[in-house]
Design a protein around this motif. Structure first.
Motif, PDB file in Angstrom:
ATOM      1  N   ARG A 131       0.838  -1.205   0.000  1.00 34.05           N
ATOM      2  CA  ARG A 131       0.000   0.000   0.000  1.00 34.05           C
ATOM      3  C   ARG A 131       0.867   1.248   0.000  1.00 34.05           C
ATOM      4  O   ARG A 131       0.641   2.183  -0.775  1.00 34.05           O
ATOM      5  CB  ARG A 131      -0.931   0.003   1.221  1.00 34.05           C
ATOM      6  CG  ARG A 131      -1.784   1.271   1.334  1.00 34.05           C
ATOM      7  CD  ARG A 131      -2.554   1.341   2.650  1.00 34.05           C
ATOM      8  NE  ARG A 131      -1.769   1.025   3.832  1.00 34.05           N
ATOM      9  CZ  ARG A 131      -0.916   1.858   4.429  1.00 34.05           C
ATOM     10  NH1 ARG A 131      -0.708   3.062   3.948  1.00 34.05           N
ATOM     11  NH2 ARG A 131      -0.264   1.489   5.517  1.00 34.05           N
ATOM     12  N   THR A 132       1.894   1.271   0.842  1.00 33.33           N
ATOM     13  CA  THR A 132       2.783   2.428   0.921  1.00 33.33           C
ATOM     14  C   THR A 132       3.575   2.594  -0.373  1.00 33.33           C
ATOM     15  O   THR A 132       3.770   3.718  -0.848  1.00 33.33           O
ATOM     16  CB  THR A 132       3.721   2.306   2.138  1.00 33.33           C
ATOM     17  OG1 THR A 132       2.918   2.182   3.319  1.00 33.33           O
ATOM     18  CG2 THR A 132       4.628   3.518   2.273  1.00 33.33           C
ATOM     19  N   ALA A 133       4.007   1.475  -0.976  1.00 33.93           N
ATOM     20  CA  ALA A 133       4.715   1.552  -2.260  1.00 33.93           C
ATOM     21  C   ALA A 133       3.821   2.150  -3.336  1.00 33.93           C
ATOM     22  O   ALA A 133       4.272   2.961  -4.154  1.00 33.93           O
ATOM     23  CB  ALA A 133       5.209   0.169  -2.675  1.00 33.93           C
ATOM     24  N   GLN A 134       2.533   1.802  -3.326  1.00 34.25           N
ATOM     25  CA  GLN A 134       1.597   2.370  -4.302  1.00 34.25           C
ATOM     26  C   GLN A 134       1.438   3.870  -4.056  1.00 34.25           C
ATOM     27  O   GLN A 134       1.389   4.663  -4.999  1.00 34.25           O
ATOM     28  CB  GLN A 134       0.234   1.675  -4.219  1.00 34.25           C
ATOM     29  CG  GLN A 134      -0.761   2.196  -5.227  1.00 34.25           C
ATOM     30  CD  GLN A 134      -0.299   2.049  -6.661  1.00 34.25           C
ATOM     31  OE1 GLN A 134       0.074   0.952  -7.086  1.00 34.25           O
ATOM     32  NE2 GLN A 134      -0.280   3.125  -7.418  1.00 34.25           N
ATOM     33  N   GLU A 135       1.352   4.268  -2.790  1.00 31.30           N
ATOM     34  CA  GLU A 135       1.241   5.700  -2.466  1.00 31.30           C
ATOM     35  C   GLU A 135       2.496   6.448  -2.917  1.00 31.30           C
ATOM     36  O   GLU A 135       2.395   7.572  -3.425  1.00 31.30           O
ATOM     37  CB  GLU A 135       0.999   5.893  -0.970  1.00 31.30           C
ATOM     38  CG  GLU A 135      -0.376   5.410  -0.515  1.00 31.30           C
ATOM     39  CD  GLU A 135      -0.553   5.433   0.997  1.00 31.30           C
ATOM     40  OE1 GLU A 135       0.412   5.721   1.734  1.00 31.30           O
ATOM     41  OE2 GLU A 135      -1.682   5.167   1.442  1.00 31.30           O
ATOM     42  N   LEU A 136       3.670   5.846  -2.744  1.00 34.22           N
ATOM     43  CA  LEU A 136       4.913   6.467  -3.214  1.00 34.22           C
ATOM     44  C   LEU A 136       4.906   6.581  -4.728  1.00 34.22           C
ATOM     45  O   LEU A 136       5.286   7.621  -5.288  1.00 34.22           O
ATOM     46  CB  LEU A 136       6.126   5.652  -2.757  1.00 34.22           C
ATOM     47  CG  LEU A 136       6.486   5.755  -1.283  1.00 34.22           C
ATOM     48  CD1 LEU A 136       7.479   4.657  -0.903  1.00 34.22           C
ATOM     49  CD2 LEU A 136       7.026   7.131  -0.938  1.00 34.22           C
TER      50      LEU A 136
END
Length: 142
Positions: A131-136
């Motif tokens: 999820r955080t990688a997608q936000e980045l």
């Protein structure tokens, strides 16, 4: 500089990145990510060429060396996945005696590297990392 997450973690903010909106957004996301779980010991957003964009790392870690090694691992693993006809590489899990480390592709931004302690639920860490990688990745797309 100590942070709210742990006295052993520090947020590194290079002066030249201070004006960069992507680096600011990445720092914000990494801070929230690290604070969201007591099991996250370190995390970093790393460009495809191995430069740290933003990080929450322990003081013992050499930021430049860590970034270069993670980028190299990602590039080599992507080639191996292609050779084995596994499609586009999404994530690498390194399982060490002190806990797992995940390298997750973050689109054009590069890779999100996450070190977790061994007590953490690996499935939850994987989901949160993706999820955080997608936000980045969305930071670069915006």
């Amino acid at each position: 500089m100590p942070t709210a997450y742990s006295s052993s973690l520090s947020m590194r903010e290079p002066d030249e990145a201070a004006a960069d909106p992507v680096a600011r957004g990445a720092r914000r996301l990494l801070r929230a990510f690290a604070a969201s779980s007591q099991h996250i010991e370190a995390c970093a957003a790393i460009s495809p060429d191995g430069f740290i964009i933003a990080s929450v790392l322990t003081s013992e870690m050499d930021e430049d060396r860590f970034g270069a090694m993670c980028a190299s691992l990602l590039a080599l693993s992507a080639r191996a996945a292609g050779e084995a006809q596994r499609g586009e590489l999404r994530q690498i899990i390194l399982d060490g005696t002190q806990g797992p480390m995940l390298l997750t592709r973050a689109g054009a931004l590069g890779v999100l590297a996450v070190a977790s302690n061994p007590q953490g639920n690996l499935g939850k860490v994987m989901l949160d990392t993706r999820r955080t990688a997608q936000e980045l990745s969305n930071l670069v797309a915006d």
